[in-house]
Design an enzyme around this catalytic site. Structure first.
Site, PDB file in Angstrom:
ATOM      1  N   MET A 155       5.694  -6.224  -1.150  1.00  0.00           N
ATOM      2  CA  MET A 155       7.138  -6.411  -1.333  1.00  0.00           C
ATOM      3  C   MET A 155       7.879  -5.890  -0.107  1.00  0.00           C
ATOM      4  O   MET A 155       9.086  -5.667  -0.145  1.00  0.00           O
ATOM      5  CB  MET A 155       7.606  -5.704  -2.609  1.00  0.00           C
ATOM      6  CG  MET A 155       6.941  -6.272  -3.858  1.00  0.00           C
ATOM      7  SD  MET A 155       7.895  -6.029  -5.359  1.00  0.00           S
ATOM      8  CE  MET A 155       7.878  -4.262  -5.499  1.00  0.00           C
ATOM      9  N   HIS A 173       0.432   0.155   2.868  1.00  0.00           N
ATOM     10  CA  HIS A 173       0.313  -1.266   3.224  1.00  0.00           C
ATOM     11  C   HIS A 173      -0.540  -1.434   4.493  1.00  0.00           C
ATOM     12  O   HIS A 173      -1.375  -2.329   4.578  1.00  0.00           O
ATOM     13  CB  HIS A 173       1.692  -1.864   3.506  1.00  0.00           C
ATOM     14  CG  HIS A 173       2.651  -1.811   2.362  1.00  0.00           C
ATOM     15  ND1 HIS A 173       3.816  -1.082   2.408  1.00  0.00           N
ATOM     16  CD2 HIS A 173       2.629  -2.413   1.148  1.00  0.00           C
ATOM     17  CE1 HIS A 173       4.474  -1.223   1.269  1.00  0.00           C
ATOM     18  NE2 HIS A 173       3.778  -2.022   0.479  1.00  0.00           N
ATOM     19  N   GLN A 212       9.235  -9.515 -11.844  1.00  0.00           N
ATOM     20  CA  GLN A 212       8.466  -8.351 -12.288  1.00  0.00           C
ATOM     21  C   GLN A 212       9.353  -7.129 -12.493  1.00  0.00           C
ATOM     22  O   GLN A 212       8.866  -6.055 -12.827  1.00  0.00           O
ATOM     23  CB  GLN A 212       7.328  -8.047 -11.316  1.00  0.00           C
ATOM     24  CG  GLN A 212       7.758  -7.471  -9.976  1.00  0.00           C
ATOM     25  CD  GLN A 212       6.590  -7.330  -9.020  1.00  0.00           C
ATOM     26  OE1 GLN A 212       5.967  -8.303  -8.628  1.00  0.00           O
ATOM     27  NE2 GLN A 212       6.270  -6.097  -8.651  1.00  0.00           N
ATOM     28  N   GLN A 223      -2.622  -2.507 -12.064  1.00  0.00           N
ATOM     29  CA  GLN A 223      -2.363  -3.811 -11.437  1.00  0.00           C
ATOM     30  C   GLN A 223      -3.647  -4.391 -10.847  1.00  0.00           C
ATOM     31  O   GLN A 223      -3.966  -5.563 -11.048  1.00  0.00           O
ATOM     32  CB  GLN A 223      -1.306  -3.631 -10.339  1.00  0.00           C
ATOM     33  CG  GLN A 223      -1.119  -4.822  -9.434  1.00  0.00           C
ATOM     34  CD  GLN A 223       0.024  -4.612  -8.458  1.00  0.00           C
ATOM     35  OE1 GLN A 223       1.176  -4.729  -8.831  1.00  0.00           O
ATOM     36  NE2 GLN A 223      -0.284  -4.290  -7.216  1.00  0.00           N
TER      37      GLN A 223
HETATM   38  P1  AMP Z   1       4.103  -3.090  -2.948  1.00  0.00           P
HETATM   39  O1  AMP Z   1       4.754  -3.520  -1.670  1.00  0.00           O
HETATM   40  O2  AMP Z   1       4.586  -1.778  -3.452  1.00  0.00           O
HETATM   41  O3  AMP Z   1       4.077  -4.196  -3.986  1.00  0.00           O
HETATM   42  O4  AMP Z   1       2.575  -2.836  -2.587  1.00  0.00           O
HETATM   43  C1  AMP Z   1       1.787  -3.814  -1.973  1.00  0.00           C
HETATM   44  C2  AMP Z   1       0.348  -3.379  -2.011  1.00  0.00           C
HETATM   45  O5  AMP Z   1       0.204  -2.128  -1.345  1.00  0.00           O
HETATM   46  C3  AMP Z   1      -0.181  -3.182  -3.432  1.00  0.00           C
HETATM   47  O6  AMP Z   1      -1.507  -3.687  -3.501  1.00  0.00           O
HETATM   48  C4  AMP Z   1      -0.163  -1.687  -3.587  1.00  0.00           C
HETATM   49  O7  AMP Z   1      -1.132  -1.211  -4.503  1.00  0.00           O
HETATM   50  C5  AMP Z   1      -0.506  -1.241  -2.181  1.00  0.00           C
HETATM   51  N1  AMP Z   1      -0.077   0.141  -1.974  1.00  0.00           N
HETATM   52  C6  AMP Z   1       1.148   0.676  -2.226  1.00  0.00           C
HETATM   53  N2  AMP Z   1       1.142   1.997  -1.967  1.00  0.00           N
HETATM   54  C7  AMP Z   1      -0.108   2.309  -1.564  1.00  0.00           C
HETATM   55  C8  AMP Z   1      -0.752   3.520  -1.162  1.00  0.00           C
HETATM   56  N3  AMP Z   1      -0.106   4.679  -1.117  1.00  0.00           N
HETATM   57  N4  AMP Z   1      -2.058   3.465  -0.820  1.00  0.00           N
HETATM   58  C9  AMP Z   1      -2.733   2.288  -0.852  1.00  0.00           C
HETATM   59  N5  AMP Z   1      -2.182   1.120  -1.216  1.00  0.00           N
HETATM   60  C10 AMP Z   1      -0.892   1.130  -1.565  1.00  0.00           C
END
Ligand code: AMP
Length: 295
Positions: A30, A37, A61, A153
């Site tokens: 996102m 990320h 969502q 998720q």
């Molecule tokens: P988001 O932009 O929050 O939807 O996250 C995108 C992806 O990054 C998702 O697969 C999250 O699980 C992963 N993600 C977010 N925070 C972390 C973190 N601290 N460590 C590893 N992966 C992460």
């Protein structure tokens, strides 16, 4: 690095990548990129010949009283970070194009979507699964990367991929943390200075539970009680949504640890929690691995 806003254009690129026998890695995000990320993107870069990242704040969502409008966005910074890593394509569609007039089709992963975060965010995982399936259809990746920070998720997506016969590998990547243990998250930006300092309470409570399990404590009710007391003592914690012990493979709840160990003599237990620090909702989890075959 190309930025692709148009869905049909992304389809054409995906087809060309397929025809060119590229191994395509895909990282849905996102945006508002952070170290978490970046770890996913770097993993894809290492394992695939092409890396596609999507930036899409997915309206379906978010619940009606959630932070869709104010969710942090910074495309210019994301662009620079992605370029430096060597991402090949940023897919950056508009919500109105992803959900055109009359949109009516959703993906539900039954039961798994109703527990933990799903119990407190009705419709959240339906929104996640629907957008992830759409993105996968558009990008046609070989491998798709998700963070273990959002453990539920990750498991739900794995289930969907299996159930719907999608021919891709779902790769779970370890949670990236700040030095003091707080899991990195775009939402950490909402925290005031005092809240930020105190937000470590979540990881500390999870690790506290692991420590008790390591020392042989089998009474989960007792561990939960002690943990809730710890949360309660921190005046920055405004609400504890859940603190759960679950089977890390299927998210079944665990209440009686002795009975559970008899059933499964080795494996790992997921300890997951969601709490509010001030007005910010934070989630985190850790795994407790055990092997009673080795005595
Ligand atoms: P988001 O932009 O929050 O939807 O996250 C995108 C992806 O990054 C998702 O697969 C999250 O699980 C992963 N993600 C977010 N925070 C972390 C973190 N601290 N460590 C590893 N992966 C992460």
């Amino acid at each position: 690095m190309d930025v692709v806003e148009n869905i049909d254009e992304m389809f054409e690129i995906s087809r060309a990548l397929r025809d060119g026998n590229e191994a395509v890695g895909f990282v849905p995000t996102m945006g508002y990129l952070h170290k978490g990320h970046i770890s996913l993107l770097e993993r894809s870069k290492k394992e695939c010949t092409r890396t596609v990242m999507s930036i899409f704040v997915n309206p379906i969502q978010f619940g009606p009283s959630e932070d869709y409008e104010k969710y942090p966005r910074d495309f210019n910074s994301d662009y620079e970070i992605a370029k430096k890593i060597g991402v090949d394509y940023i897919f950056y569609p508009k919500a109105a194009k992803m959900y055109s007039k009359g949109f009516k089709t959703f993906v539900n992963v039954e039961k798994l979507e109703d527990i933990m975060c799903g119990a407190h965010r009705p419709g959240h995982f339906r929104g996640v699964c629907t957008v992830v399936l759409k993105l996968i259809n558009i990008v046609c990746p070989d491998r798709v990367y998700f963070g273990q920070k959002d453990y539920q998720q990750l498991l739900i997506i794995k289930r969907m991929v299996k159930d719907l016969n999608l021919k891709i590998s779902v790769i779970g990547c370890p949670t990236v943390r700040e030095e003091d243990g707080l899991a990195v998250s775009s939402r950490n930006k909402y925290l005031s200075e005092g809240e930020r300092k105190n937000a470590t309470v979540l990881f500390n409570c999870l690790m506290g539970a692991v420590e008790l399990l390591k020392r042989g404590e089998k009474n989960l009710k007792k561990i939960s009680r002690l943990t809730y007391e710890k949360f309660k003592k921190n005046k920055f914690v405004t609400r504890v949504e859940y603190f759960d012990f679950r089977d890390s493979e299927n998210l079944d709840g665990i209440t009686d640890l002795n009975a559970y160990f008899i059933k499964k003599s080795k494996g790992s237990i997921l300890i997951a929690s969601a709490v509010w620090v001030g007005k910010t909702r934070l989630i985190d989890n850790v795994l407790f691995s055990y092997n009673y075959d080795e005595g």
